[in-house]
Structure formats: structure tokens, C-alpha cells
Design a protein around this motif. Structure first.
Motif, PDB file in Angstrom:
ATOM      1  N   ARG A 167      36.588  49.501  40.500  1.00  0.00           N
ATOM      2  CA  ARG A 167      37.199  48.672  41.545  1.00  0.00           C
ATOM      3  C   ARG A 167      36.559  48.989  42.895  1.00  0.00           C
ATOM      4  O   ARG A 167      36.310  50.152  43.208  1.00  0.00           O
ATOM      5  CB  ARG A 167      38.708  48.904  41.601  1.00  0.00           C
ATOM      6  N   THR A 168      36.323  47.938  43.666  1.00  0.00           N
ATOM      7  CA  THR A 168      35.686  48.117  44.963  1.00  0.00           C
ATOM      8  C   THR A 168      36.206  47.088  45.953  1.00  0.00           C
ATOM      9  O   THR A 168      36.533  45.953  45.569  1.00  0.00           O
ATOM     10  CB  THR A 168      34.150  47.997  44.842  1.00  0.00           C
ATOM     11  N   HIS A 169      36.280  47.478  47.206  1.00  0.00           N
ATOM     12  CA  HIS A 169      36.742  46.567  48.255  1.00  0.00           C
ATOM     13  C   HIS A 169      35.759  45.416  48.470  1.00  0.00           C
ATOM     14  O   HIS A 169      36.146  44.367  48.983  1.00  0.00           O
ATOM     15  CB  HIS A 169      36.926  47.334  49.577  1.00  0.00           C
ATOM     16  N   ARG A 170      34.509  45.625  48.087  1.00  0.00           N
ATOM     17  CA  ARG A 170      33.503  44.602  48.304  1.00  0.00           C
ATOM     18  C   ARG A 170      33.586  43.470  47.282  1.00  0.00           C
ATOM     19  O   ARG A 170      33.067  42.385  47.512  1.00  0.00           O
ATOM     20  CB  ARG A 170      32.101  45.214  48.261  1.00  0.00           C
ATOM     21  N   ALA A 171      34.239  43.727  46.147  1.00  0.00           N
ATOM     22  CA  ALA A 171      34.321  42.717  45.092  1.00  0.00           C
ATOM     23  C   ALA A 171      35.316  41.621  45.474  1.00  0.00           C
ATOM     24  O   ALA A 171      36.449  41.895  45.845  1.00  0.00           O
ATOM     25  CB  ALA A 171      34.744  43.364  43.778  1.00  0.00           C
ATOM     26  N   THR A 172      34.863  40.387  45.398  1.00  0.00           N
ATOM     27  CA  THR A 172      35.752  39.247  45.671  1.00  0.00           C
ATOM     28  C   THR A 172      36.207  38.594  44.380  1.00  0.00           C
ATOM     29  O   THR A 172      37.171  37.830  44.374  1.00  0.00           O
ATOM     30  CB  THR A 172      35.036  38.198  46.543  1.00  0.00           C
ATOM     31  N   LYS A 173      35.505  38.881  43.294  1.00  0.00           N
ATOM     32  CA  LYS A 173      35.897  38.370  41.983  1.00  0.00           C
ATOM     33  C   LYS A 173      35.456  39.364  40.910  1.00  0.00           C
ATOM     34  O   LYS A 173      34.652  40.271  41.171  1.00  0.00           O
ATOM     35  CB  LYS A 173      35.285  36.996  41.730  1.00  0.00           C
ATOM     36  N   THR A 174      35.957  39.192  39.723  1.00  0.00           N
ATOM     37  CA  THR A 174      35.625  40.099  38.625  1.00  0.00           C
ATOM     38  C   THR A 174      34.305  39.675  37.977  1.00  0.00           C
ATOM     39  O   THR A 174      34.064  38.497  37.741  1.00  0.00           O
ATOM     40  CB  THR A 174      36.733  40.087  37.557  1.00  0.00           C
ATOM     41  N   THR A 223      23.913  47.144  31.490  1.00  0.00           N
ATOM     42  CA  THR A 223      22.626  47.837  31.528  1.00  0.00           C
ATOM     43  C   THR A 223      22.457  48.589  30.219  1.00  0.00           C
ATOM     44  O   THR A 223      23.368  48.627  29.383  1.00  0.00           O
ATOM     45  CB  THR A 223      22.552  48.832  32.707  1.00  0.00           C
ATOM     46  N   LEU A 224      21.289  49.210  30.047  1.00  0.00           N
ATOM     47  CA  LEU A 224      21.056  49.981  28.822  1.00  0.00           C
ATOM     48  C   LEU A 224      21.997  51.172  28.731  1.00  0.00           C
ATOM     49  O   LEU A 224      22.340  51.626  27.633  1.00  0.00           O
ATOM     50  CB  LEU A 224      19.605  50.473  28.779  1.00  0.00           C
ATOM     51  N   ASP A 225      22.430  51.682  29.875  1.00  0.00           N
ATOM     52  CA  ASP A 225      23.267  52.879  29.900  1.00  0.00           C
ATOM     53  C   ASP A 225      24.753  52.597  29.733  1.00  0.00           C
ATOM     54  O   ASP A 225      25.485  53.414  29.174  1.00  0.00           O
ATOM     55  CB  ASP A 225      23.063  53.644  31.207  1.00  0.00           C
ATOM     56  N   LYS A 226      25.204  51.454  30.242  1.00  0.00           N
ATOM     57  CA  LYS A 226      26.655  51.228  30.256  1.00  0.00           C
ATOM     58  C   LYS A 226      27.003  49.767  30.477  1.00  0.00           C
ATOM     59  O   LYS A 226      26.160  48.952  30.865  1.00  0.00           O
ATOM     60  CB  LYS A 226      27.302  52.074  31.361  1.00  0.00           C
ATOM     61  N   ILE A 227      28.279  49.473  30.208  1.00  0.00           N
ATOM     62  CA  ILE A 227      28.862  48.167  30.513  1.00  0.00           C
ATOM     63  C   ILE A 227      29.931  48.421  31.562  1.00  0.00           C
ATOM     64  O   ILE A 227      30.838  49.221  31.355  1.00  0.00           O
ATOM     65  CB  ILE A 227      29.491  47.530  29.260  1.00  0.00           C
ATOM     66  N   GLU A 228      29.801  47.767  32.702  1.00  0.00           N
ATOM     67  CA  GLU A 228      30.704  48.037  33.821  1.00  0.00           C
ATOM     68  C   GLU A 228      31.387  46.750  34.268  1.00  0.00           C
ATOM     69  O   GLU A 228      30.739  45.721  34.452  1.00  0.00           O
ATOM     70  CB  GLU A 228      29.910  48.641  34.981  1.00  0.00           C
TER      71      GLU A 228
END
Length: 237
Positions: A10-17, A22-27
Motif C-alpha cells: 500500500r502506498t499514498h501514491r497509488a490512485t488505483k489498484t 517480475t521474475l522475483d515476485k508478484i506485487e
């Protein structure tokens, strides 16, 4: 659903989901007001796309050949600025490994460590050198391009990133992926100019690309190079 794990950020910069794969992870990037339950439901609706993206990345990575030598030892080929250079080992009275580069990469190894130095230690020393060198190069490129339209970042950071070549924050802090040290200089220059232009244009509109073209009329060739060879760079050294 295929049993893949994902992380929620979660981040204040996100306006939508949104979902970043990436090869390392799904975020899962989301605003703070969105509940966990809603996020899990969102992921379910997007799972076909997620599994396809993961498969595509793995397939692409399998077709890229890692630039790293099998071992960092005398004669090993070290990639740098689109070419490879042999590694030469020599002794020094100093206490730390020192890396120099001209026609070859030279690793000055403390005499007391000559028989015990490891490949991983040499690799780490070379990467440290590359990070310092690319930061100085990026600073020079900003001095070259910044004055044209008064595009000056608040700060420059060299980062290790697995999915981005660079970024420009809301306060005009620019980050550059150190792996671009492996690419030809014109590729690094394109990424630097790209992020500089985000100081004025915070999107990828026609105005943004027009601004990029004013600095680099042939920027499209650099974009194409990254699309074709970026996967190899991302494998690192």
C-alpha cells in the motif's frame, strides 16, 4: 488458480489498484483505503493475466543468456558498456580490493588475501565500481541535457532494480538502474533523458515523447535495443 504467491504493497501514491509482475515476485500495489478482501478478489479476477505474465517472463528469461562469467578469475570476460573486457588479477599492499578499467578490468587484490579471495568477493567489488562509475556518468549526462529545458533533478540515486530502468519521483528525485552500466552508453543516455523529461511531463503523452525527441532525435532505436536486450541485462552479472 495456479499456486503462486503475491505481496500486497500500500502506498499514498497509488490512485488505483494494479498488479506488477517480475521474475522475483508478484506485487499488488494499492491505496490504503482498499481492504484486503477487495484486493484478494481483484487478484482472482486478474489471475489469468498474472499467470500468463509470469509464464511470458520465464520464457523470455530462458532465451536470454546471462552476461556473467562462470567465475570471476584471471581472464574472465566482464561485460561493460556493451562490450566485454578480460579480468586481470594483480597483488597490492593495500587492504581492500581496488578495481580499475582501461583496456582490461584490473582487480588489485591485497597480498594477504591473494590465496583466499573468492569469486563472489571479486564480483561484489566490480559491481561496487560499476555503481560508482555509472553515477558519475549519469551526472555528466544531466549536465549535458538538463540546461536545455531546465530539467534538473533534486537527487540522483543508483539502484538495483528488477523491473525498471529508471524512475522520476513526484519531487523530481531520479533513480537509475545500475545494470545499465552493462549497456552501450547511448542506452544509458536514453534512460537518463527519459527520466529527466518526466520532470516536466509526468506521463507518456505526445508532449513527453516530443520532449525526449528534442534531446535525442533517434531515441526509438534505444527503446528498441532495450526491448530486445533488456532481459539479458536484467539477469545481471
Amino acid at each position: 488458480m495456479e499456486p503462486l504467491s503475491y505481496q500486497i504493497k500500500r502506498t499514498h501514491r497509488a490512485t488505483k489498484t494494479r498488479i506488477v509482475v517480475t521474475l522475483d515476485k508478484i506485487e499488488v500495489i494499492a491505496p490504503f483505503h482498499v481492504s484486503d478482501e477487495m484486493l484478494h478478489q481483484f487478484v482472482k479476477t486478474q489471475w489469468d493475466w498474472v499467470t500468463h505474465a509470469v509464464h511470458k517472463l520465464k520464457t523470455r528469461a530462458a532465451h536470454h543468456q546471462c552476461l556473467a562469467p562462470k567465475a570471476y578469475q584471471e581472464g574472465a570476460s566482464i561485460p561493460y558498456q556493451g562490450r566485454t573486457y578480460p579480468l586481470s588479477l594483480t597483488q597490492t599492499q593495500k587492504k581492500r580490493i581496488k578495481i580499475e578499467h582501461a583496456l582490461v578490468f584490473t582487480a588489485h587484490i591485497p597480498v594477504t588475501r591473494w590465496d583466499t579471495i573468492s569469486s563472489d568477493e571479486l564480483r561484489s567489488a566490480i559491481i561496487r565500481w560499476m555503481k560508482l562509475t555509472i553515477k558519475a556518468t549519469v551526472a555528466q549526462m544531466i549536465l549535458q541535457h538538463g540546461p536545455t529545458h531546465q530539467l534538473f533533478p533534486r537527487s540522483i540515486t543508483i539502484k538495483s532494480q528488477k523491473s525498471r530502468w529508471g524512475s522520476c519521483g513526484i519531487h523530481n528525485d531520479i533513480s537509475i538502474n545500475w545494470l545499465l552500466a552493462l549497456a552501450p552508453l547511448e542506452i544509458l543516455e536514453y534512460v537518463v533523458v527519459h527520466e529527466l523529461c518526466h520532470i516536466q511531463e509526468k506521463n507518456h503523452s505526445k508532449s513527453f515523447w516530443f520532449l525526449v525527441a528534442q534531446h535525442l532525435p533517434n531515441y526509438r532505436s534505444a527503446r528498441l535495443w532495450l526491448k530486445q536486450h533488456g532481459g539479458t541485462l536484467m539477469l545481471g552479472i
